[in-house]
Scaffold this motif. Structure first.
Motif, PDB file in Angstrom:
ATOM      1  N   SER A   1      39.337 -13.889 -23.249  1.00 49.22           N
ATOM      2  CA  SER A   1      39.856 -14.637 -22.109  1.00 49.22           C
ATOM      3  C   SER A   1      41.147 -15.304 -22.527  1.00 49.22           C
TER       4      SER A   1
ATOM      5  N   ARG B   1      42.442 -18.429 -15.732  1.00 50.36           N
ATOM      6  CA  ARG B   1      41.803 -17.405 -14.896  1.00 50.36           C
ATOM      7  C   ARG B   1      41.767 -17.901 -13.459  1.00 50.36           C
TER       8      ARG B   1
ATOM      9  N   VAL C   1      39.830 -16.696 -11.128  1.00 51.53           N
ATOM     10  CA  VAL C   1      38.492 -16.554 -10.550  1.00 51.53           C
ATOM     11  C   VAL C   1      37.470 -17.125 -11.512  1.00 51.53           C
TER      12      VAL C   1
ATOM     13  N   ARG D   1      36.139 -11.006 -13.756  1.00 49.93           N
ATOM     14  CA  ARG D   1      36.909 -10.308 -12.723  1.00 49.93           C
ATOM     15  C   ARG D   1      36.167  -9.032 -12.334  1.00 49.93           C
ATOM     16  N   ARG D   2      36.484  -8.512 -11.163  1.00 50.90           N
ATOM     17  CA  ARG D   2      35.862  -7.260 -10.723  1.00 50.90           C
ATOM     18  C   ARG D   2      36.133  -6.134 -11.710  1.00 50.90           C
ATOM     19  N   GLU D   3      37.383  -6.069 -12.200  1.00 54.92           N
ATOM     20  CA  GLU D   3      37.743  -5.006 -13.121  1.00 54.92           C
ATOM     21  C   GLU D   3      36.935  -5.099 -14.412  1.00 54.92           C
ATOM     22  N   GLU D   4      36.643  -6.317 -14.850  1.00 55.88           N
ATOM     23  CA  GLU D   4      35.877  -6.508 -16.070  1.00 55.88           C
ATOM     24  C   GLU D   4      34.432  -6.056 -15.891  1.00 55.88           C
TER      25      GLU D   4
END
Length: 275
Positions: free
Chosen positions: A26, A30, A32, A36-39
């Motif tokens: 990280s 951040r 969010v 994250r969605r991508e993570e």
């Protein structure tokens, strides 16, 4: 409630997982909470656009394999994992815990706490695993309060105790038929069915009818030689920590003759034990 429960569940659980909990680096601020969605997509091994569609409700039917991968990524416990499977329309991949006939000490204490109403614990074969004093008093006309099916079909007291014997017998046979469908190889259940079939033509008739019936909410009508007829409602609760066990609680309407009879029965039974 919205029509996108799956997406909302995934979004909320994603926000609850810190990057360091899943080994993600990280850097900086951040935007969010949580991952994250991508993570999530990378960790679960799915396409990022596909995962986005899941959260947005544009895709609602992930495979069981994807659900398992998301469960691991989002660090879901057993209950949350099962919930995600339900939302996705998939079945959990884990095996059901093995059934047990051991009644937890805490449950035994709970049984005794229902001093004014009969309460007992049964397994799928209708063996009585534990009972409080009033349940034992209620079933005292039987030779033993050991198995509800054997008491109905094989004990001489069964027909006088159950005024609506045919209906009771049909319900009991239907319960055993349902239990045998859930776990066909259950050794105790197979042995009980064999015993009942060997000694009760009525059981053979009802068993061969293939009626399937779970625990019902119908009133129970019984006749006890010490206090007469009683009409009782009853509730069945699954014992969460002991798969296959059910807690059964009988109840008489307050102020009714049946409630008075239960109170008298408890007094008679307690007096007999003291004597």
């Amino acid at each position: 409630m919205t029509d996108n429960q799956l997406g909302e569940f995934l979004r909320a659980r994603r926000a609850a997982v810190r990057p360091d909990e899943v080994g993600m680096p990280s850097h900086g601020v951040r935007r969010v909470a949580g991952l994250r969605r991508e993570e999530v997509a990378v960790l679960a091994g799915v396409n990022a656009d596909y995962y986005t569609r899941l959260e947005q409700g544009r895709e609602r039917h992930p495979s069981a394999q994807v659900v398992e991968a998301l469960s691991r990524t989002l660090l879901l416990d057993a209950d949350a994992r099962a919930h995600l499977h339900r939302l996705s329309g998939t079945a959990p991949a884990r095996r059901s815990p093995a059934a047990t006939d051991r009644v937890a000490p805490g449950l035994r204490v709970l049984l005794d706490g229902y001093a004014g109403t009969p309460a007992f614990v049964i397994n799928p074969a209708l063996d009585v695993l534990a009972a409080n004093a009033l349940a034992e008093a209620l079933y005292s006309p039987f030779e033993a309060m050991d198995n509800l099916a054997r008491m109905v079909f094989l004990d001489p007291a069964g027909r006088s105790f159950h005024p609506r014997w045919e209906r009771t017998a049909e319900t009991v046979a239907g319960h055993l038929r349902q239990a045998s469908g859930v776990d066909p190889g259950h050794p105790r259940l197979r042995a009980l069915v064999g015993e009942l079939a060997a000694y009760s033509p009525d059981f053979v008739r009802l068993w061969n009818a293939h009626t399937v019936r779970g625990k019902t909410r119908e009133n129970k009508h019984v006749h006890h030689p010490d206090v007469g007829s009683l009409t009782l409602t009853h509730h069945a609760f699954d014992v969460r920590d002991a798969p296959g066990q059910q807690l059964i609680i009988y109840h008489a309407e307050p102020g009714s003759r049946s409630a008075e009879a239960l109170g008298l029965l408890g007094s008679v039974h307690a007096t007999a034990h003291r004597t």
